[in-house]
Design a protein around this motif. Structure first.
Motif, PDB file in Angstrom:
ATOM      1  N   VAL A 119       2.032   4.723   1.060  1.00  0.00           N
ATOM      2  CA  VAL A 119       1.759   5.598   2.200  1.00  0.00           C
ATOM      3  C   VAL A 119       2.334   7.008   2.049  1.00  0.00           C
ATOM      4  O   VAL A 119       1.941   7.924   2.763  1.00  0.00           O
ATOM      5  CB  VAL A 119       2.227   4.974   3.536  1.00  0.00           C
ATOM      6  CG1 VAL A 119       1.447   3.687   3.833  1.00  0.00           C
ATOM      7  CG2 VAL A 119       3.716   4.717   3.539  1.00  0.00           C
ATOM      8  N   VAL A 131      -1.219   8.206  -2.714  1.00  0.00           N
ATOM      9  CA  VAL A 131      -1.351   7.607  -1.385  1.00  0.00           C
ATOM     10  C   VAL A 131      -2.646   6.797  -1.326  1.00  0.00           C
ATOM     11  O   VAL A 131      -3.695   7.248  -1.784  1.00  0.00           O
ATOM     12  CB  VAL A 131      -1.340   8.712  -0.304  1.00  0.00           C
ATOM     13  CG1 VAL A 131      -1.686   8.130   1.064  1.00  0.00           C
ATOM     14  CG2 VAL A 131       0.037   9.368  -0.259  1.00  0.00           C
ATOM     15  N   GLY A 132      -2.559   5.598  -0.815  1.00  0.00           N
ATOM     16  CA  GLY A 132      -3.721   4.730  -0.699  1.00  0.00           C
ATOM     17  C   GLY A 132      -3.809   3.658  -1.767  1.00  0.00           C
ATOM     18  O   GLY A 132      -4.495   2.656  -1.587  1.00  0.00           O
ATOM     19  N   ASP A 133      -3.093   3.876  -2.894  1.00  0.00           N
ATOM     20  CA  ASP A 133      -3.085   2.857  -3.958  1.00  0.00           C
ATOM     21  C   ASP A 133      -2.484   1.549  -3.444  1.00  0.00           C
ATOM     22  O   ASP A 133      -1.519   1.549  -2.679  1.00  0.00           O
ATOM     23  CB  ASP A 133      -2.230   3.312  -5.159  1.00  0.00           C
ATOM     24  CG  ASP A 133      -2.939   4.328  -6.028  1.00  0.00           C
ATOM     25  OD1 ASP A 133      -4.153   4.535  -5.832  1.00  0.00           O
ATOM     26  OD2 ASP A 133      -2.277   4.930  -6.890  1.00  0.00           O
ATOM     27  N   LYS A 139       0.858  -1.192   0.000  1.00  0.00           N
ATOM     28  CA  LYS A 139       0.000   0.000   0.000  1.00  0.00           C
ATOM     29  C   LYS A 139       0.896   1.245   0.000  1.00  0.00           C
ATOM     30  O   LYS A 139       1.860   1.320   0.776  1.00  0.00           O
ATOM     31  CB  LYS A 139      -0.847  -0.025   1.274  1.00  0.00           C
ATOM     32  CG  LYS A 139      -1.939   1.022   1.330  1.00  0.00           C
ATOM     33  CD  LYS A 139      -2.765   0.797   2.587  1.00  0.00           C
ATOM     34  CE  LYS A 139      -3.650   1.986   2.880  1.00  0.00           C
ATOM     35  NZ  LYS A 139      -4.341   1.773   4.172  1.00  0.00           N
TER      36      LYS A 139
END
Lengths: 94, 94, 94, 94, 94, 94, 94
Positions: D40, D60-62, D38
């Motif tokens: 961050v 971020v979050g992918d 993931k």
């Protein structure tokens, strides 16, 4: 006559004086290769992306110091020369 | 005199003081090579693609730190020098 | 003072706290090298093809993480520093 | 907080579920390293020759898949992360 | 006929005269490969980024010296040739 | 779904029919890896120096031949895929 | 049909006639691989930085000589081909 291509330079390697003991020349196996040489021919330079030629930093007659192990030794007309890229010449001895 | 070509710099390597025991100099085999040197000559810089020369980051007289194992040791006029590319000089000691 | 050249940065490596057992400091041979350091000097950046200098991504005082095995350790004025290329600094610890 | 520099990305590697036999977790020595993680934190991109910054392909979050053996593992604030160059991220898991 | 592509040049390697003892040709296993050759065909040059072709520094009929171990030996129509990149030709023997 | 980044392509490797002897499938240890695959996803291309993206030479559904040992095998949703750079795809099988 | 991508070329390698002794074909283990081949398909060229495609130096039907050990052997529709980069084709046999 040898005409070097690109940014190559032809050097005549100067033999360093060997140490002698009582007139006897010491042919030391460990003797380092000489690093000083005389320029005898200079190429026209590499062709750059803009079509011009790279300037050559040395001229015929210059005494130069060159990187160890660079260049190619050739024999021509009974003499030995070193053909070397200009970038491998480190300094001019003035 | 040695005139360095391209972006080369000629350094006079400063001998670090050796530790002595009761006045006896300890010639340690494991002693690291000094990394500090004095600039004694500076090349004109490399020719860039646009025909200009790269600026040289050091000047004669500067004390510098250089990358270990870089440069070529040469002997000239009884003294030893290091010919090094400017990019291998890490810092000026001010 | 050490003035780094090009895109080099000088780091003061922060000693990580060592684990102790009953107050005894364990000097583990296998202890990994610390990867966190404090920036103490920053070079002016590399000269780009267009003549400008590359922006430096860190500033004096930043705490940074750097690639293992990169940089050169130097000793200056009794202290040890790491001289490292800016591209080998991975992150700023904020 | 860790702020990645250049085109680096910070990943939190997702632990793959381990196979269990009758509730017993099998800690296989041969278990392959997970390749999914993931995002961050994302760097601002590398500075290109024209002065602009390279666009970053992830946010971020992918959840992403990355090349094996790329990146550097770091420990920060008790957690482990992988700092990786954007070019070593192969795909986004949508 | 062989038409070399890009900046390739086709050379006919000149056999150096071998030393003979009383008319007996000495086929020395240690004999060095000849470095001199005659140009028999010249490519049109590499296509540069600007769409133009790189100028070729040699012409058919030139005697040249080339870097040892460069080029590829080919057999064509019963004869042996060396196909070599122009950059590996060191000098023209005039 | 897997969305490949840059100039990456996701392939579903087609299993070649195995030779059978009397209905018995021969699982040859020496069987070469198949080189033919079906394109299942295509990246947007690399960002070029001029800010545009490199055109992708294949489309979803194409059958392609790829360089041996290139790409990275990944497992996703129970299936195996190969993520490969577009430059490592040699030909489209039409 | 195989459609080569980029600057790739598909060659059908011509089997050189083998020497026979009294009608018996000598299958020499030491026989060198043939270096001559026929062009059967030509890619559209690589995309250059300016968006144009690199010109391809050979055409379908040309007999060519290629660098040893270059290219990838593929099997298609019962025949064997060599997929090779245009730069690894040394000369056209006219």
């Amino acid at each position: 006559m040898l005409k070097p291509l690109g940014d190559r330079v032809i050097l005549e390697v100067t033999q360093e004086e060997e140490k002698t003991v009582g007139g006897l020349v010491l042919a030391s196996a460990a003797k380092e290769k000489p690093q000083t040489a005389k320029v005898v021919a200079v190429g026209e330079g590499n062709v750059l992306e803009n079509g011009q030629k790279s300037p050559m930093p040395v001229a015929v007659g210059d005494m130069v110091m060159f990187e160890k192990y660079s260049g190619t030794e050739v024999k021509y007309d009974g003499s030995e020369y070193l053909i070397i890229a200009a970038k491998d010449i480190m300094a001019i001895v003035e």
